[in-house]
Design a protein around this motif. Structure first.
Motif: not given
Length: 523
Positions: A406, A289, A361, A413-416
């Motif tokens: 983790y 990411r 980000t 999901k969708n944790t950045g």
């Protein structure tokens, strides 16, 4: 989990014939799980026959096939359950445990001769059928045991009982260290649920589970039918307190006999015992990411961390650049710690930003309370360095159960983009137990890998002798130079507090398991 509440009791420890009397005091494992109480168990008080141990946290589970998790293994391994083999941390040699000898009969098969006269805590006999069942349950079931991904990397293993005392184990591919891998498979009776985790483990060890009162204490009781030498203590009682200073004070005030996971400033005084561990602290980067998917940002993270400052002011240890310590097969002496260079970190972030990398980000540090002393403070030091480098970083500290989501696949999901505060201890002494699960593309704890690194790991795993050492050292160099998947911080030094009434000498395995049988009365 606070420092308030009832104090610990004392326990009985049992001594293993293969291990010397002072082995691991780090039995102060992490606890945090569900309540369970063994039917018919008579309670044990806090008398002189009970060894009192205070831990940083409660274990998440006592499931035997998850004993490779430090928080679980510190309580279960060699206390409640045992394996076919065991590694002596002082010599590195593989020693007999429930197996008395083993022979490689072909490139892919091994024969084990089992120890006679051993019984489980439920009175049933230990046989090759139980050993084969335990191997299948740990490596080929829907339970998704940690030992499967960590130790076997999902490789195919077939176990068969030839007779009650003879076991044959075959692997799909040649495996020169299979007996070492099996030192992590805790043996359980065939009556154990093969399809679900258990909360009341039954093993062959010197202690059996007596009572687990969720959030309060966990108590073990000496097993009268143990095959080996009986331990000094008749029982052991674990409690947990989050604050290191509270744990240290419990020992100095004679409210506990052993406390682990301490920092120099926790005030253990002359009760403090320092020891070298095999634990290495690191940050796992989610390199899939943005902005962490750019190698310049991952390099910047490494340059931005003041490792010398961390080990001087925050936790005990020495700066390190790789996930295995000296003495582990595959350790590369040419890999040193990344230098602290905040200007270089800032330049790399600026270069990436100029090329369109979204450096604004937010990167979340996923920390774990109690993973080592002053865990939150350590992440604040890291955060400060990353902010100064030009990254946007926040910290989320979690307790062990939430943090485990983790650590192991499948990740939330969708944790950045995330940096996971983690610690790795290679107790087995071979890089195979590090590289595949942590750096392989499909490793149980891996967030990122590359085909080239996967190939280097596979080559090393099939090698033996000096070629094995060389191949793993080269794989570590490739990770350090070309992949940069993490930021290794320090090889940790452990500190525990010990009552003057107890004789115990911790070693490098103490952080992963604590053998109560190695704790003896001082008189």
């Amino acid at each position: 989990m606070t420092g308030s509440g009832p104090v610990c009791t004392r326990s009985i420890a049992r001594r293993r014939p293969q291990r010397a009397a002072g082995v691991l005091l780090s039995a102060l494992a992490l606890l945090a799980g569900s309540a369970c109480s063994v039917a018919g168990a008579d309670p044990i008080g806090e008398g002189p026959d009970t060894l009192r141990v205070v831990l940083p946290e409660e274990p998440p589970t006592l499931e035997p096939c998850d004993a490779s998790l430090t928080a679980t293994g510190r309580v279960t391994r060699a206390n409640i359950t045992e394996a076919l083999t065991e590694r002596d941390p002082s010599t590195g040699r593989l020693e007999p445990a429930l197996a008395v000898k083993w022979t490689r009969t072909s490139a892919t098969s091994w024969t084990f001769t089992l120890r006679p006269g051993v019984t489980f805590h439920d009175g049933s006999a230990f046989t090759a059928a139980a050993a084969a069942f335990s191997i299948r349950r740990a490596t080929d079931s829907a339970i998704e045991c940690n030992v499967d991904g960590y130790i076997f990397s999902d490789s195919e293993v077939t176990a068969r009982a030839v007779d009650d005392s003879t076991l044959e184990v075959e692997t799909a591919e040649p495996d020169p260290i299979l007996p070492l891998r099996l030192s992590f498979v805790e043996v359980v009776p065939t009556s154990t649920n093969p399809k679900a985790r258990v909360r009341e483990p039954v093993g062959t060890g010197p202690y059996r589970l007596d009572e687990w009162s969720q959030g309060r204490f966990l108590r073990l009781k000496r097993y009268a039918g143990y095959w080996g030498e009986a331990p000094d203590y008749a029982a052991a009682k674990y409690v947990w307190r989050a604050e290191g200073s509270v744990r240290a004070a419990m020992v100095t005030n004679d409210e506990a006999d052993v406390a682990i996971g301490l920092a120099p400033e926790d005030g253990a005084g002359d009760r403090a015992v320092e020891f070298v561990t095999n634990e290495v602290s690191y940050l796992r980067m989610d390199a899939t990411r943005a902005p962490l998917n750019d190698i310049r940002i991952r390099q910047a993270v490494n340059y931005a961390i003041d490792r010398e400052g961390l080990v001087t002011a925050v936790f005990a240890g020495r700066p390190s650049g790789q996930l295995v310590s000296k003495g582990v097969t595959g350790h590369n002496p040419r890999i040193g710690p990344w230098p602290y260079d905040p200007d270089r970190a800032k330049d790399l972030v600026a270069q990436a930003r100029a090329d369109g990398v979204p450096t604004g980000t937010t990167v979340t540090i996923i920390g774990r309370n109690g993973i080592y002393p002053k865990a939150a403070e350590a992440m604040e030091v890291v955060q400060d360095g990353l902010l100064k480098a030009g990254l946007k970083v926040e910290i989320k500290m979690l307790d062990v159960n939430a943090w485990l989501e983790y650590l192991l696949r499948p990740f939330p999901k969708n944790t950045g983009p995330t940096l996971l505060q983690a610690q790795h201890g290679n107790q087995a002494g071979d890089a195979a137990f590090t590289m595949g699960q942590i750096y392989g593309s499909e490793g149980a704890q891996s967030s990122y890998g590359t085909p080239a690194l996967d190939a280097a790991i596979e080559k090393a795993q099939l090698a033996s002798g000096t070629e094995r050492q060389k191949a793993f050292a080269q794989a570590f160099a490739r990770q350090n130079d070309e992949v940069v998947r993490d930021a290794v911080m320090a090889n940790m030094t452990g500190i525990l507090a010990l009552s003057p009434d107890v004789r115990y000498r911790p070693d490098s395995a103490t952080s992963d398991e604590m053998r109560l049988a190695d704790m003896r009365r001082a008189d």
